[in-house]
Design an enzyme around this catalytic site. Structure first.
Site, PDB file in Angstrom:
ATOM      1  N   GLY A   1      -1.095 -10.116  12.077  1.00 61.24           N
ATOM      2  CA  GLY A   1      -1.742  -8.740  12.220  1.00 61.24           C
ATOM      3  C   GLY A   1      -2.531  -8.056  11.084  1.00 61.24           C
ATOM      4  O   GLY A   1      -2.730  -6.940  11.106  1.00 61.24           O
TER       5      GLY A   1
ATOM      6  N   CYS B   1       3.841  20.897  -7.001  1.00 58.76           N
ATOM      7  CA  CYS B   1       5.071  19.812  -7.424  1.00 58.76           C
ATOM      8  C   CYS B   1       6.160  21.074  -8.203  1.00 58.76           C
ATOM      9  O   CYS B   1       5.651  21.791  -8.879  1.00 58.76           O
ATOM     10  CB  CYS B   1       4.713  19.107  -8.459  1.00 58.76           C
ATOM     11  SG  CYS B   1       5.872  18.243  -9.278  1.00 58.76           S
TER      12      CYS B   1
ATOM     13  N   VAL C   1       0.987 -10.503  17.779  1.00 63.55           N
ATOM     14  CA  VAL C   1       1.935 -11.085  17.022  1.00 63.55           C
ATOM     15  C   VAL C   1       3.448 -10.977  17.511  1.00 63.55           C
ATOM     16  O   VAL C   1       4.257 -12.010  17.554  1.00 63.55           O
ATOM     17  CB  VAL C   1       2.180 -10.200  15.670  1.00 63.55           C
ATOM     18  CG1 VAL C   1       3.282 -10.693  14.762  1.00 63.55           C
ATOM     19  CG2 VAL C   1       0.652 -10.157  14.878  1.00 63.55           C
TER      20      VAL C   1
ATOM     21  N   HIS D   1       0.813  -1.169  -0.023  1.00 69.27           N
ATOM     22  CA  HIS D   1       0.040  -0.085   0.030  1.00 69.27           C
ATOM     23  C   HIS D   1       0.852   1.398   0.084  1.00 69.27           C
ATOM     24  O   HIS D   1       0.244   2.493   0.156  1.00 69.27           O
ATOM     25  CB  HIS D   1      -1.008   0.075   1.291  1.00 69.27           C
ATOM     26  CG  HIS D   1      -1.904  -1.157   1.245  1.00 69.27           C
ATOM     27  ND1 HIS D   1      -2.581  -1.663   2.337  1.00 69.27           N
ATOM     28  CD2 HIS D   1      -2.401  -1.834   0.081  1.00 69.27           C
ATOM     29  CE1 HIS D   1      -3.378  -2.364   1.824  1.00 69.27           C
ATOM     30  NE2 HIS D   1      -3.261  -2.847   0.714  1.00 69.27           N
TER      31      HIS D   1
ATOM     32  N   ASN E   1      -3.646 -13.341  14.206  1.00 74.98           N
ATOM     33  CA  ASN E   1      -4.450 -11.891  14.330  1.00 74.98           C
ATOM     34  C   ASN E   1      -5.351 -12.054  15.627  1.00 74.98           C
ATOM     35  O   ASN E   1      -5.923 -13.010  15.919  1.00 74.98           O
ATOM     36  CB  ASN E   1      -5.144 -11.541  12.900  1.00 74.98           C
ATOM     37  CG  ASN E   1      -5.799 -10.301  12.937  1.00 74.98           C
ATOM     38  OD1 ASN E   1      -5.061  -9.256  12.978  1.00 74.98           O
ATOM     39  ND2 ASN E   1      -7.093 -10.159  12.955  1.00 74.98           N
TER      40      ASN E   1
END
EC number: 2.3.1.286
Length: 373
Positions: free
Chosen positions: A311, A271, A355, A196, A337
């Site tokens: 997780g 930008c 975890v 992601h 999880n």
């Protein structure tokens, strides 16, 4: 009022202009009235003490990064589950790891879907469509992100990150994919595929030019000096605390902040190459993962002989597809999880545990030839 006296000598010259800042004492808190744009905005912050957020930040992580309210409740892992997970590491030669927000909640970064997550308070993350179509939404996002950046980047790798890095060095992990955007795996010594993206990079939506987020943070501060000085003086409070004054950290690093802080006069850089819109290099809800990245992740999943989810609830289809593809290709599949996941019905091994806690227990079981943590 003498600001040095108010802050106990922790900081000096925080508020150089008395015409702009008017501090008051109220119930043990410091109340500041500062000119945000064209009117005064009232906010409340706690007075910091030496060693706190205005002290030496190179010491132990602040208490908000160790707050257990961020981590969902779970019983300690039992020995049967520990041994099952150990055997998965021991028997696999092409193990792929997929990590989600559950490995970073132990570092003080909240998730979305757990009982203590962002969704539990009614929070709705910004969508790709909202960000690209609305300049107001972009101002809100970047103002909140700017305010939460220092706190977000103060997080340190947790027990899950360090255990996985050691397993990688020992050759027990063939490939790692993460849904997280916080780069804590990198800081622990791993180099996962960031499914992601990451908030540590800013990119132009028009020409694709990208640069480090720290540089963008400096640009925001330069063109919003009064706003930045005011917001940086505020102690955001502990996650989940009733005294956090409306400023709760979100999973992607931004904080909840009143619109009075950003609705007028907050400017966003464009930008430098083409004057286009700048966006964090993350996949917002409603956006698609770049094809090359998605293809690489899918190929790795299908070629694995074991696939371990750590997780993640797998509620995003991009992550669920990887787990399903590995399972259908014959890989040993398992999930660690806290709470239900989208793949509970297809994965033979599901462990409800923290975890970092179970990984360190696994390393204590036998000889995986893992370097000392």
């Amino acid at each position: 009022m003498n600001m040095r006296r108010v802050f106990g000598g922790v900081s000096t010259d925080l508020f150089p202009s008395r015409s702009m800042y008017r501090p008051l004492q109220s119930g043990g808190n410091l109340v500041m009235l500062f000119k945000g744009c064209r009117r005064f905005v009232r906010t409340t912050c706690r007075v910091s003490i030496p060693g706190g957020s205005l002290g030496n930040e190179s010491k132990a992580p602040p208490r908000f990064l160790r707050d257990r309210k961020i981590v969902p409740d779970a019983d300690p892992p039992n020995m049967e589950d520990i041994h099952k997970l150990y055997r998965l590491f021991e028997q696999s030669s092409r193990l792929t790891i997929l990590t989600g927000a559950g490995v970073s909640t132990e570092c003080g970064i909240p998730d979305y879907r757990s009982p203590n997550g962002a969704y539990s308070s009614g929070f709705k993350p910004i969508t790709h469509q909202e960000f690209t179509r609305s300049s107001r939404a972009r101002r809100r996002y970047w103002a909140r992100s700017y305010a939460g950046w220092r706190r977000f980047t103060a997080a340190q790798p947790g027990p899950a990150h360090t255990a996985l890095a050691s397993l990688e060095k020992a050759g027990r992990i063939n490939f790692m994919i993460t849904q997280n955007v916080d780069r804590l795996h990198h800081r622990a010594g791993s180099d996962p595929l960031e499914l992601h993206g990451t908030v540590y990079t800013v990119m132009c939506l028009e020409c694709g030019f990208s640069f480090p987020r720290d540089l963008f943070q400096d640009q925001l501060k330069a063109i919003n000096p009064k706003w930045a000085e005011a917001i940086e003086s505020i102690d955001h409070g502990d996650p989940g605390s009733e005294k956090s004054f409306g400023m709760k950290q979100r999973p992607d690093g931004d904080i909840e902040i009143d619109e009075k802080f950003w609705e007028e006069g907050f400017h966003i850089p464009v930008c430098e190459k083409c004057k286009g819109v700048l966006k964090p290099d993350v996949i917002f809800f409603g956006d698609n993962i770049p094809k090359e990245r998605a293809t690489q992740a899918m190929e790795v999943a299908k070629q694995s002989d074991a696939f371990l989810v750590l997780g993640s609830s797998l509620m995003t289809m991009s992550a669920f597809r990887l787990c399903r593809a590995a399972h259908e290709a014959g890989a040993m599949t398992a999930i660690v999880n806290i709470g239900e996941t989208r793949a509970d019905d297809i994965v033979p091994l599901k462990i409800n545990a923290r975890v970092g806690e179970i990984l360190h227990r696994v390393l204590d079981v036998g000889s995986l030839s893992v370097p000392a943590l």
